[in-house]
Design a protein around this motif. Structure first.
Motif, PDB file in Angstrom:
ATOM      1  N   VAL A 119       0.848  -1.196   0.000  1.00 14.95           N
ATOM      2  CA  VAL A 119       0.000   0.000   0.000  1.00 14.95           C
ATOM      3  C   VAL A 119       0.885   1.247   0.000  1.00 14.95           C
ATOM      4  O   VAL A 119       0.651   2.184  -0.776  1.00 14.95           O
ATOM      5  N   ILE A 120       1.898   1.266   0.837  1.00 12.83           N
ATOM      6  CA  ILE A 120       2.817   2.409   0.911  1.00 12.83           C
ATOM      7  C   ILE A 120       3.494   2.634  -0.430  1.00 12.83           C
ATOM      8  O   ILE A 120       3.613   3.766  -0.905  1.00 12.83           O
ATOM      9  N   LYS A 121       3.913   1.540  -1.060  1.00 13.30           N
ATOM     10  CA  LYS A 121       4.564   1.644  -2.368  1.00 13.30           C
ATOM     11  C   LYS A 121       3.590   2.213  -3.410  1.00 13.30           C
ATOM     12  O   LYS A 121       3.929   3.107  -4.170  1.00 13.30           O
ATOM     13  N   ASN A 122       2.364   1.722  -3.434  1.00  8.79           N
ATOM     14  CA  ASN A 122       1.365   2.192  -4.394  1.00  8.79           C
ATOM     15  C   ASN A 122       0.960   3.651  -4.161  1.00  8.79           C
ATOM     16  O   ASN A 122       0.641   4.366  -5.105  1.00  8.79           O
ATOM     17  N   LEU A 123       0.971   4.080  -2.909  1.00 10.67           N
ATOM     18  CA  LEU A 123       0.609   5.461  -2.588  1.00 10.67           C
ATOM     19  C   LEU A 123       1.796   6.410  -2.757  1.00 10.67           C
ATOM     20  O   LEU A 123       1.643   7.622  -2.626  1.00 10.67           O
ATOM     21  N   LYS A 124       2.953   5.840  -3.014  1.00 15.74           N
ATOM     22  CA  LYS A 124       4.183   6.633  -3.193  1.00 15.74           C
ATOM     23  C   LYS A 124       4.412   7.548  -1.996  1.00 15.74           C
ATOM     24  O   LYS A 124       4.497   8.778  -2.127  1.00 15.74           O
ATOM     25  N   THR A 125       4.497   6.936  -0.831  1.00 14.08           N
ATOM     26  CA  THR A 125       4.694   7.681   0.404  1.00 14.08           C
ATOM     27  C   THR A 125       5.665   6.911   1.300  1.00 14.08           C
ATOM     28  O   THR A 125       5.972   5.744   1.025  1.00 14.08           O
ATOM     29  N   LYS A 126       6.128   7.553   2.365  1.00 15.60           N
ATOM     30  CA  LYS A 126       7.056   6.906   3.299  1.00 15.60           C
ATOM     31  C   LYS A 126       6.312   6.060   4.330  1.00 15.60           C
ATOM     32  O   LYS A 126       6.810   5.049   4.790  1.00 15.60           O
ATOM     33  N   SER A 127       5.103   6.526   4.706  1.00 15.41           N
ATOM     34  CA  SER A 127       4.322   5.808   5.712  1.00 15.41           C
ATOM     35  C   SER A 127       2.843   6.128   5.540  1.00 15.41           C
ATOM     36  O   SER A 127       2.486   7.139   4.925  1.00 15.41           O
ATOM     37  N   LEU A 128       2.002   5.281   6.097  1.00 11.13           N
ATOM     38  CA  LEU A 128       0.556   5.541   6.042  1.00 11.13           C
ATOM     39  C   LEU A 128       0.202   6.783   6.849  1.00 11.13           C
ATOM     40  O   LEU A 128      -0.710   7.531   6.482  1.00 11.13           O
ATOM     41  N   GLU A 129       0.916   7.012   7.941  1.00 13.08           N
ATOM     42  CA  GLU A 129       0.669   8.198   8.757  1.00 13.08           C
ATOM     43  C   GLU A 129       0.931   9.469   7.944  1.00 13.08           C
ATOM     44  O   GLU A 129       0.143  10.414   7.983  1.00 13.08           O
ATOM     45  N   GLU A 133      -1.933  12.184   6.908  1.00 15.88           N
ATOM     46  CA  GLU A 133      -1.801  13.589   7.285  1.00 15.88           C
ATOM     47  C   GLU A 133      -1.873  14.484   6.049  1.00 15.88           C
ATOM     48  O   GLU A 133      -2.575  15.498   6.042  1.00 15.88           O
ATOM     49  N   ARG A 134      -1.167  14.105   4.992  1.00 14.13           N
ATOM     50  CA  ARG A 134      -1.169  14.901   3.769  1.00 14.13           C
ATOM     51  C   ARG A 134      -2.567  14.965   3.156  1.00 14.13           C
ATOM     52  O   ARG A 134      -3.052  16.028   2.777  1.00 14.13           O
ATOM     53  N   ARG A 135      -3.241  13.821   3.071  1.00 12.79           N
ATOM     54  CA  ARG A 135      -4.598  13.795   2.487  1.00 12.79           C
ATOM     55  C   ARG A 135      -5.578  14.595   3.333  1.00 12.79           C
ATOM     56  O   ARG A 135      -6.447  15.285   2.802  1.00 12.79           O
ATOM     57  N   THR A 136      -5.438  14.518   4.641  1.00  9.79           N
ATOM     58  CA  THR A 136      -6.318  15.277   5.530  1.00  9.79           C
ATOM     59  C   THR A 136      -6.147  16.768   5.287  1.00  9.79           C
ATOM     60  O   THR A 136      -7.131  17.505   5.167  1.00  9.79           O
TER      61      THR A 136
END
Length: 170
Positions: A119-129, A133-136
């Motif tokens: 999921v992290i790889k697909n979202l291109k992010t370092k962490s779900l947190e 935070e970014r999406r919020t």
């Protein structure tokens, strides 16, 4: 006192309790993540009556669709009936209040470490947190202009409209 009045009082009490401090709010949100298919108001009532609940549904759903049966003497969870035009209650039961064949126990999806990495790889992010935070922030910013306009319209309708703007903080 009617049951509806009693449930409204429970709702008001718990709503105030969960907003008293950060930890109470976090505990509620953790609970809400498990009971996400119900409305916010009903999750508050479920939390108040059964904070250990995991899978909650009405008797009809347990019996007819899932094939599980409510245990004799099980205590229901009273919530608001969101589908009714009149204010009334409906009653839910946790899976712990049911019995049936083992294959009728619903499977609960859980994010394990392997799936989390994907999921992290697909979202291109370092962490779900970080992603959350970014999406919020993005969502809040997208609504900010509309909320500002609505607030200004409400102020124009109120007695505050005659006050000077010097005290308003941007």
């Amino acid at each position: 006192m009617s049951r509806l009045t009693e449930i409204k009082e429970i709702y008001d009490y718990i709503l105030k309790a969960i907003m008293q401090n950060e930890q109470a709010w976090k505990d509620f949100l953790t609970f809400h993540a498990r009971i996400y298919k119900h409305s916010f108001n009903n999750v508050i009532l479920i939390y108040a009556q059964r904070p250990d609940a995991t899978l909650v549904a009405d008797m009809k759903l347990w019996n007819r669709r899932i094939g599980r049966w409510i245990n004799r003497g099980a205590k229901s969870i009273a919530v608001f009936d969101d589908q009714s035009p009149q204010q009334k209650l409906k009653y839910l039961f946790d899976i712990e209040d049911t019995h049936g064949e083992p294959h009728t126990v619903p499977k609960v999806w859980k994010l394990d470490t392997i799936l989390e990495s994907e999921v992290i790889k697909n979202l291109k992010t370092k962490s779900l947190e970080e992603w959350t935070e970014r999406r919020t922030q993005e969502i809040i910013l997208s609504y900010q202009e509309d909320m500002q306009k609505e607030l200004e319209q409400e102020i124009q309708k109120s007695k505050l409209s005659a006050l000077p703007l010097q005290g308003v903080i941007n």
